[in-house]
Design a protein around this motif. Structure first.
Motif, PDB file in Angstrom:
ATOM      1  N   SER A 157       0.843  -1.199   0.000  1.00  0.00           N
ATOM      2  CA  SER A 157       0.000   0.000   0.000  1.00  0.00           C
ATOM      3  C   SER A 157       0.874   1.242   0.000  1.00  0.00           C
ATOM      4  CB  SER A 157      -0.882   0.006   1.257  1.00  0.00           C
ATOM      5  OG  SER A 157      -1.613   1.216   1.368  1.00  0.00           O
ATOM      6  N   THR A 158       0.338   2.314  -0.568  1.00  0.00           N
ATOM      7  CA  THR A 158       0.989   3.611  -0.426  1.00  0.00           C
ATOM      8  C   THR A 158       0.775   4.085   1.015  1.00  0.00           C
ATOM      9  OG1 THR A 158      -0.987   4.841  -1.054  1.00  0.00           O
ATOM     10  CG2 THR A 158       0.512   4.164  -2.841  1.00  0.00           C
ATOM     11  N   LEU A 159       1.511   5.094   1.401  1.00  0.00           N
ATOM     12  CA  LEU A 159       1.326   5.647   2.743  1.00  0.00           C
ATOM     13  C   LEU A 159      -0.075   6.183   2.963  1.00  0.00           C
ATOM     14  CD1 LEU A 159       4.697   7.543   3.272  1.00  0.00           C
ATOM     15  CD2 LEU A 159       3.949   5.411   4.345  1.00  0.00           C
ATOM     16  N   ASP A 160      -0.714   6.633   1.881  1.00  0.00           N
ATOM     17  CA  ASP A 160      -2.064   7.180   2.018  1.00  0.00           C
ATOM     18  C   ASP A 160      -3.160   6.159   1.707  1.00  0.00           C
ATOM     19  OD1 ASP A 160      -1.249   7.338  -0.658  1.00  0.00           O
ATOM     20  OD2 ASP A 160      -2.165   9.290  -1.018  1.00  0.00           O
ATOM     21  N   GLY A 161      -2.807   4.864   1.726  1.00  0.00           N
ATOM     22  CA  GLY A 161      -3.817   3.818   1.725  1.00  0.00           C
ATOM     23  C   GLY A 161      -4.352   3.346   0.389  1.00  0.00           C
ATOM     24  N   PHE A 162      -3.540   3.412  -0.665  1.00  0.00           N
ATOM     25  CA  PHE A 162      -3.982   2.922  -1.966  1.00  0.00           C
ATOM     26  C   PHE A 162      -3.130   1.741  -2.424  1.00  0.00           C
ATOM     27  CE2 PHE A 162      -5.195   7.412  -1.837  1.00  0.00           C
ATOM     28  CZ  PHE A 162      -6.568   7.268  -1.980  1.00  0.00           C
ATOM     29  N   ASP A 177      -3.238   2.642  -8.621  1.00  0.00           N
ATOM     30  CA  ASP A 177      -3.672   3.984  -9.010  1.00  0.00           C
ATOM     31  C   ASP A 177      -5.091   3.927  -9.583  1.00  0.00           C
ATOM     32  OD1 ASP A 177      -3.524   3.276 -11.766  1.00  0.00           O
ATOM     33  OD2 ASP A 177      -1.540   4.163 -12.002  1.00  0.00           O
ATOM     34  N   GLU A 178      -5.577   5.044 -10.065  1.00  0.00           N
ATOM     35  CA  GLU A 178      -6.954   5.118 -10.571  1.00  0.00           C
ATOM     36  C   GLU A 178      -7.230   4.211 -11.768  1.00  0.00           C
ATOM     37  OE1 GLU A 178      -6.511   9.438 -11.077  1.00  0.00           O
ATOM     38  OE2 GLU A 178      -8.472   9.548 -10.090  1.00  0.00           O
ATOM     39  N   HIS A 179      -6.155   3.810 -12.450  1.00  0.00           N
ATOM     40  CA  HIS A 179      -6.284   2.971 -13.647  1.00  0.00           C
ATOM     41  C   HIS A 179      -5.801   1.546 -13.375  1.00  0.00           C
ATOM     42  CE1 HIS A 179      -7.192   6.714 -15.645  1.00  0.00           C
ATOM     43  NE2 HIS A 179      -6.075   7.204 -15.162  1.00  0.00           N
ATOM     44  N   ASP A 180      -5.771   1.157 -12.089  1.00  0.00           N
ATOM     45  CA  ASP A 180      -5.316  -0.162 -11.643  1.00  0.00           C
ATOM     46  C   ASP A 180      -3.837  -0.405 -11.912  1.00  0.00           C
ATOM     47  OD1 ASP A 180      -7.903  -0.887 -10.681  1.00  0.00           O
ATOM     48  OD2 ASP A 180      -8.496  -1.257 -12.763  1.00  0.00           O
ATOM     49  N   GLY A 181      -3.076   0.655 -12.079  1.00  0.00           N
ATOM     50  CA  GLY A 181      -1.641   0.536 -12.322  1.00  0.00           C
ATOM     51  C   GLY A 181      -0.842   0.414 -11.043  1.00  0.00           C
ATOM     52  N   LEU A 182       0.311  -0.231 -11.160  1.00  0.00           N
ATOM     53  CA  LEU A 182       1.194  -0.431 -10.015  1.00  0.00           C
ATOM     54  C   LEU A 182       2.590   0.145 -10.245  1.00  0.00           C
ATOM     55  CD1 LEU A 182       0.328  -4.110  -9.014  1.00  0.00           C
ATOM     56  CD2 LEU A 182      -0.508  -1.996  -7.997  1.00  0.00           C
ATOM     57  N   GLU A 183       2.715   1.091 -11.161  1.00  0.00           N
ATOM     58  CA  GLU A 183       4.024   1.674 -11.434  1.00  0.00           C
ATOM     59  C   GLU A 183       4.635   2.263 -10.165  1.00  0.00           C
ATOM     60  OE1 GLU A 183       1.278   2.163 -13.333  1.00  0.00           O
ATOM     61  OE2 GLU A 183       1.934   0.998 -15.073  1.00  0.00           O
ATOM     62  N   TRP A 184       3.785   2.823  -9.310  1.00  0.00           N
ATOM     63  CA  TRP A 184       4.249   3.405  -8.056  1.00  0.00           C
ATOM     64  C   TRP A 184       4.957   2.355  -7.195  1.00  0.00           C
ATOM     65  CZ3 TRP A 184       2.627   1.194  -3.570  1.00  0.00           C
ATOM     66  CH2 TRP A 184       1.503   0.366  -3.649  1.00  0.00           C
ATOM     67  N   LEU A 185       4.526   1.089  -7.287  1.00  0.00           N
ATOM     68  CA  LEU A 185       5.128   0.001  -6.514  1.00  0.00           C
ATOM     69  C   LEU A 185       6.325  -0.598  -7.244  1.00  0.00           C
ATOM     70  CD1 LEU A 185       5.130  -2.070  -4.186  1.00  0.00           C
ATOM     71  CD2 LEU A 185       3.425  -3.376  -5.486  1.00  0.00           C
ATOM     72  N   LEU A 186       6.176  -0.826  -8.527  1.00  0.00           N
ATOM     73  CA  LEU A 186       7.214  -1.501  -9.305  1.00  0.00           C
ATOM     74  C   LEU A 186       8.514  -0.706  -9.361  1.00  0.00           C
ATOM     75  CD1 LEU A 186       4.970  -2.879 -12.172  1.00  0.00           C
ATOM     76  CD2 LEU A 186       5.761  -4.065 -10.108  1.00  0.00           C
ATOM     77  N   GLU A 193      -5.887 -12.150   9.026  1.00  0.00           N
ATOM     78  CA  GLU A 193      -4.741 -11.250   9.155  1.00  0.00           C
ATOM     79  C   GLU A 193      -4.633 -10.314   7.960  1.00  0.00           C
ATOM     80  OE1 GLU A 193      -1.235 -13.521  11.569  1.00  0.00           O
ATOM     81  OE2 GLU A 193      -1.426 -14.028   9.446  1.00  0.00           O
ATOM     82  N   LEU A 194      -4.132  -9.121   8.226  1.00  0.00           N
ATOM     83  CA  LEU A 194      -3.740  -8.181   7.190  1.00  0.00           C
ATOM     84  C   LEU A 194      -2.236  -8.026   7.290  1.00  0.00           C
ATOM     85  CD1 LEU A 194      -6.754  -7.244   8.023  1.00  0.00           C
ATOM     86  CD2 LEU A 194      -6.141  -5.197   6.783  1.00  0.00           C
ATOM     87  N   LEU A 195      -1.533  -8.288   6.207  1.00  0.00           N
ATOM     88  CA  LEU A 195      -0.091  -8.102   6.132  1.00  0.00           C
ATOM     89  C   LEU A 195       0.130  -7.004   5.109  1.00  0.00           C
ATOM     90  CD1 LEU A 195      -0.783 -11.369   6.400  1.00  0.00           C
ATOM     91  CD2 LEU A 195       1.684 -11.476   6.538  1.00  0.00           C
ATOM     92  N   VAL A 196       0.309  -5.781   5.592  1.00  0.00           N
ATOM     93  CA  VAL A 196       0.355  -4.610   4.718  1.00  0.00           C
ATOM     94  C   VAL A 196       1.765  -4.035   4.718  1.00  0.00           C
ATOM     95  CG1 VAL A 196      -0.628  -2.348   4.200  1.00  0.00           C
ATOM     96  CG2 VAL A 196      -2.041  -4.098   5.318  1.00  0.00           C
ATOM     97  N   THR A 197       2.382  -3.993   3.543  1.00  0.00           N
ATOM     98  CA  THR A 197       3.685  -3.357   3.393  1.00  0.00           C
ATOM     99  C   THR A 197       3.453  -1.943   2.891  1.00  0.00           C
ATOM    100  OG1 THR A 197       4.772  -5.464   2.939  1.00  0.00           O
ATOM    101  CG2 THR A 197       5.944  -3.461   2.281  1.00  0.00           C
ATOM    102  N   TYR A 198       3.755  -0.979   3.739  1.00  0.00           N
ATOM    103  CA  TYR A 198       3.577   0.429   3.389  1.00  0.00           C
ATOM    104  C   TYR A 198       4.829   0.931   2.686  1.00  0.00           C
ATOM    105  CZ  TYR A 198      -0.582   0.418   6.228  1.00  0.00           C
ATOM    106  OH  TYR A 198      -1.830   0.145   6.726  1.00  0.00           O
TER     107      TYR A 198
END
Length: 176
Positions: A10-15, A18-27, A131-136
């Motif tokens: 997840s991003t720090l702000d809980g997403f 992105d709006e288009h189901d993209g994960l570039e922010w993570l990759l 369980e929730l395993l969330v990597t921020y």
């Protein structure tokens, strides 16, 4: 005992996308800081549950089906095609039925609720999420697909561990 685990970045702000189901922010972060941690998690997985959008993203961006013959349920109301050699089942309706089937298939291993957020929310609403395993990740999007889109306030979560993964941090929460 089989646990239902929502393992997600997840991003720090809980997403989670992105709006288009993209994960570039993570990759952009690569996998170097995460691969060993992921492999330990994945070694305990006996079955998978995901939504159609996540399923299609994995097939489109992942270069094929990466989960071998692990029993997988895709929650969808659409007609989709399973990849060759994959043990993929398509389901709609009561999530409890899917949870029971996935738990039986997982045996003494866990069920990974891959995503997206609406799938995890359905398992939460059915009291089938353990369980929730969330990597921020150290990035904010401002908008996108929420981590856990729920209709009601969640039950209180118990923080059971925190693990630093480079500049990211994984929080593990247990549901009461």
């Amino acid at each position: 005992m089989t646990r239902f685990q929502y393992y997600v970045a997840s991003t720090l702000d809980g997403f989670i996308a992105d709006e288009h189901d993209g994960l570039e922010w993570l990759l952009q972060f690569g996998m170097a800081d995460f691969s060993e941690h992921y492999e330990r998690f994945f070694a305990e997985v006996g079955a998978l549950v995901l939504g159609a959008t996540t399923f299609e993203w994995v097939l489109r961006e992942g270069g094929g089906w990466p989960y071998d013959a692990l029993p997988t349920w895709v929650l969808t109301h659409r007609t989709l095609e399973a990849p060759d050699g994959a043990d993929v089942r398509f389901a709609s309706g009561e999530v409890g039925v899917v949870a029971d089937a996935a738990a039986a298939a997982a045996g003494d291993r866990n069920v990974w609720i891959i995503g997206g957020g609406p799938v995890a929310a359905q398992f939460l609403a059915a009291a089938r999420l353990d369980e929730l395993l969330v990597t921020y990740m150290p990035v904010a999007l401002g908008r996108g697909r929420p981590l856990l889109p729920v209709a009601e306030v969640t039950p209180t979560l118990e923080l059971t561990s925190v693990t630093r993964l480079g500049d990211a941090v994984e929080h593990v929460y247990r549901l009461g």
